[in-house]
Design a protein around this motif. Structure first.
Motif, mmCIF file in Angstrom:
data_model
loop_
_atom_site.group_PDB
_atom_site.id
_atom_site.type_symbol
_atom_site.label_atom_id
_atom_site.label_comp_id
_atom_site.label_asym_id
_atom_site.label_seq_id
_atom_site.Cartn_x
_atom_site.Cartn_y
_atom_site.Cartn_z
ATOM 1 N N UNK A 264 5.298 -8.122 -1.869
ATOM 2 C CA UNK A 264 4.011 -8.690 -1.930
ATOM 3 C C UNK A 264 3.457 -9.474 -0.747
ATOM 4 N N UNK A 265 4.525 -9.930 0.128
ATOM 5 C CA UNK A 265 3.684 -10.947 1.454
ATOM 6 C C UNK A 265 2.989 -9.695 2.071
ATOM 7 N N UNK A 266 3.832 -8.539 2.206
ATOM 8 C CA UNK A 266 3.089 -7.338 2.975
ATOM 9 C C UNK A 266 1.672 -7.216 2.554
ATOM 10 N N UNK A 267 1.519 -7.077 1.214
ATOM 11 C CA UNK A 267 0.259 -6.691 0.758
ATOM 12 C C UNK A 267 -1.002 -7.772 1.057
ATOM 13 N N UNK A 268 -0.239 -9.044 1.114
ATOM 14 C CA UNK A 268 -1.344 -10.313 1.426
ATOM 15 C C UNK A 268 -1.735 -10.284 2.698
ATOM 16 N N UNK A 269 -0.607 -9.962 3.652
ATOM 17 C CA UNK A 269 -0.880 -9.752 5.053
ATOM 18 C C UNK A 269 -1.803 -8.818 5.606
ATOM 19 N N UNK A 270 -1.500 -7.641 4.769
ATOM 20 C CA UNK A 270 -2.409 -6.491 5.114
ATOM 21 C C UNK A 270 -3.768 -6.592 4.657
ATOM 22 N N UNK A 271 -4.002 -7.614 3.637
ATOM 23 C CA UNK A 271 -5.445 -7.645 3.288
ATOM 24 C C UNK A 271 -6.125 -8.744 4.290
#
Length: 180
Positions: A50-57
């Motif tokens: 989930x942190x990777x998804x937030x960082x990607x956005x």
């Protein structure tokens, strides 16, 4: 003329035996509490995803140069942390390696013991040797405890037979006798 055929059928279906082994392993995992460690690891992976998804956005709006600079900074930080804490990581990895090595040795010894016991159950000669080794060990324990052996002949016989072989040596001798 009538003839009868006697076929030896197994008493238990092999699929039932495999299912019992599988259920036994599930109950063993439940008893050991290893499932909580797996759940914690799964939770950690979910949080990182989930942190990777937030960082990607957040990073999707950056330019290529900014993303490259962020990756360089992240790699520099990671290598600096590894360099600073190398002795701690090395000690931790050494402990983990020692635990893995010890557990592998324990599993190998357990497998050797299980193979030896299975062989002893199918071969009466091996079972007699195993029982003789157990009785020698028990009589040695009695001598060490200070009790007198039943007869002096027992002591002379024990000295002629020598030391009790380990399970590995006994299995090696048994397997070697099959091929030679």
């Amino acid at each position: 003329m009538t003839s009868f055929v006697h076929v030896d059928q197994p008493q238990v279906h092999p699929g039932v035996q495999r299912a019992e082994i599988l259920f036994g392993r599930f109950s063993e995992v439940r008893r050991n509490g290893a499932s909580s460690r797996h759940l914690i690891l799964l939770l950690l992976v979910a949080v990182l995803a989930s942190a990777m998804v937030v960082v990607d956005t957040l990073v999707s709006n950056w330019t290529e140069a900014s993303v490259l600079a962020a990756w360089v900074a992240l790699c520099a930080f990671a290598f600096a942390a590894l360099a600073l804490y190398a002795d701690i990581f090395r000690a931790g990895f050494a402990r983990v390696a020692a635990v893995f090595r010890e557990s592998a040795q324990n599993r190998a010894a357990a497998r050797a013991d299980a193979r030896f016991l299975a062989t002893a159950q199918s071969d009466p000669r091996v079972m007699q040797e195993l029982q003789a080794a157990i009785s020698r060990r028990n009589s040695d324990a009695e001598v060490a405890a200070g009790t007198q052996p039943a007869a002096p002949a027992l002591k002379a016989r024990r000295s002629e037979e020598g030391q009790v072989p380990t399970l590995y040596e006994a299995m090696r001798r048994l397997n070697a006798s099959r091929y030679y």
